[in-house]
Design a protein around this motif. Structure first.
Motif, PDB file in Angstrom:
ATOM      1  N   HIS A 193      -5.305   2.237  -3.810  1.00 31.57           N
ATOM      2  CA  HIS A 193      -6.606   2.716  -4.287  1.00 31.57           C
ATOM      3  C   HIS A 193      -6.608   4.192  -4.677  1.00 31.57           C
ATOM      4  O   HIS A 193      -7.655   4.751  -4.992  1.00 31.57           O
ATOM      5  CB  HIS A 193      -7.678   2.448  -3.232  1.00 31.57           C
ATOM      6  N   GLU A 194      -5.456   4.814  -4.661  1.00 34.25           N
ATOM      7  CA  GLU A 194      -5.377   6.220  -5.041  1.00 34.25           C
ATOM      8  C   GLU A 194      -5.889   6.441  -6.462  1.00 34.25           C
ATOM      9  O   GLU A 194      -6.584   7.415  -6.742  1.00 34.25           O
ATOM     10  CB  GLU A 194      -3.936   6.712  -4.912  1.00 34.25           C
ATOM     11  N   LYS A 195      -5.589   5.527  -7.367  1.00 33.13           N
ATOM     12  CA  LYS A 195      -6.068   5.651  -8.754  1.00 33.13           C
ATOM     13  C   LYS A 195      -7.590   5.650  -8.801  1.00 33.13           C
ATOM     14  O   LYS A 195      -8.191   6.369  -9.598  1.00 33.13           O
ATOM     15  CB  LYS A 195      -5.517   4.522  -9.633  1.00 33.13           C
ATOM     16  N   ASP A 196      -8.233   4.862  -7.942  1.00 32.36           N
ATOM     17  CA  ASP A 196      -9.694   4.842  -7.898  1.00 32.36           C
ATOM     18  C   ASP A 196     -10.234   6.194  -7.438  1.00 32.36           C
ATOM     19  O   ASP A 196     -11.212   6.700  -7.986  1.00 32.36           O
ATOM     20  CB  ASP A 196     -10.198   3.740  -6.962  1.00 32.36           C
ATOM     21  N   TYR A 197      -9.590   6.764  -6.414  1.00 29.24           N
ATOM     22  CA  TYR A 197      -9.997   8.083  -5.919  1.00 29.24           C
ATOM     23  C   TYR A 197      -9.901   9.109  -7.043  1.00 29.24           C
ATOM     24  O   TYR A 197     -10.844   9.870  -7.288  1.00 29.24           O
ATOM     25  CB  TYR A 197      -9.097   8.455  -4.730  1.00 29.24           C
TER      26      TYR A 197
END
Length: 176
Positions: free
Chosen positions: A5-9
């Motif tokens: 979920h780093e891309k979402d952050y």
């Protein structure tokens, strides 16, 4: 936040949301805190409900995939989650300390992420790296930011205790 979920952050930060990272899991069973090592760490002086809620409102937190890893990050003496003023041409001093009580021999790679223009097409990217950082060792980054930017820290832990790597993310510091 976790690795997937780093891309979402990054997406939400790039779109101007002032959010801190979060980590955990949701399995709908009454084993809260026992089925995942992911945690949210919050920096506060006294463990009271009022101080905890205020620290969360101020985004004075970090997310980690290791249940007792501590990530302390300040920028020009202010906790992460804040907006700081930096005079044009001057540097932002980011200090980072990582600690893990049950893995004192672990080493860390500390990356400073920076997004010079919120809302543009590019998300935050790595502008500084320190490798082989030891437990409780403070590292410092000097970075010249622009107004309307932000930066945050991502830490990757290498441990002799297990073969996988744990990550941790700080809240950003916004620059005005």
């Amino acid at each position: 936040v976790n690795a997937q979920h780093e891309k979402d952050y990054l997406f939400y930060l790039n779109h101007g949301f002032h959010v801190g990272p979060s980590a955990g899991q949701d399995n709908h069973l009454p084993n809260w805190g026992a089925s995942s090592a992911a945690r949210v760490g919050v920096w506060l002086e006294h463990l009271t409900k009022a101080e905890l809620l205020e620290a969360l409102r101020q985004r004075r937190c970090f997310a980690t995939e290791d249940e007792n890893l501590e990530l302390k990050v300040t920028a020009n003496g202010s906790w992460v989650g804040n907006t700081v003023s930096v005079s044009p041409g001057h540097s932002l001093q980011i200090k980072v300390t990582v600690a893990d009580t049950d893995e004192p021999n672990a080493t860390y790679t500390v990356n400073l992420y920076y997004d010079p223009a919120i809302g543009d097409q590019q998300e935050a990217r790595v502008v500084g790296t320190r490798k082989s950082v030891r437990d409780h060792q403070e590292v410092t980054f000097q970075h010249k930011p622009t107004t309307g930017s932000y930066c945050f820290v991502k830490v990757t832990q290498a441990s002799s205790k297990h073969t996988w790597r744990d990550d941790a993310w700080s809240s950003p510091v916004w620059v005005k």
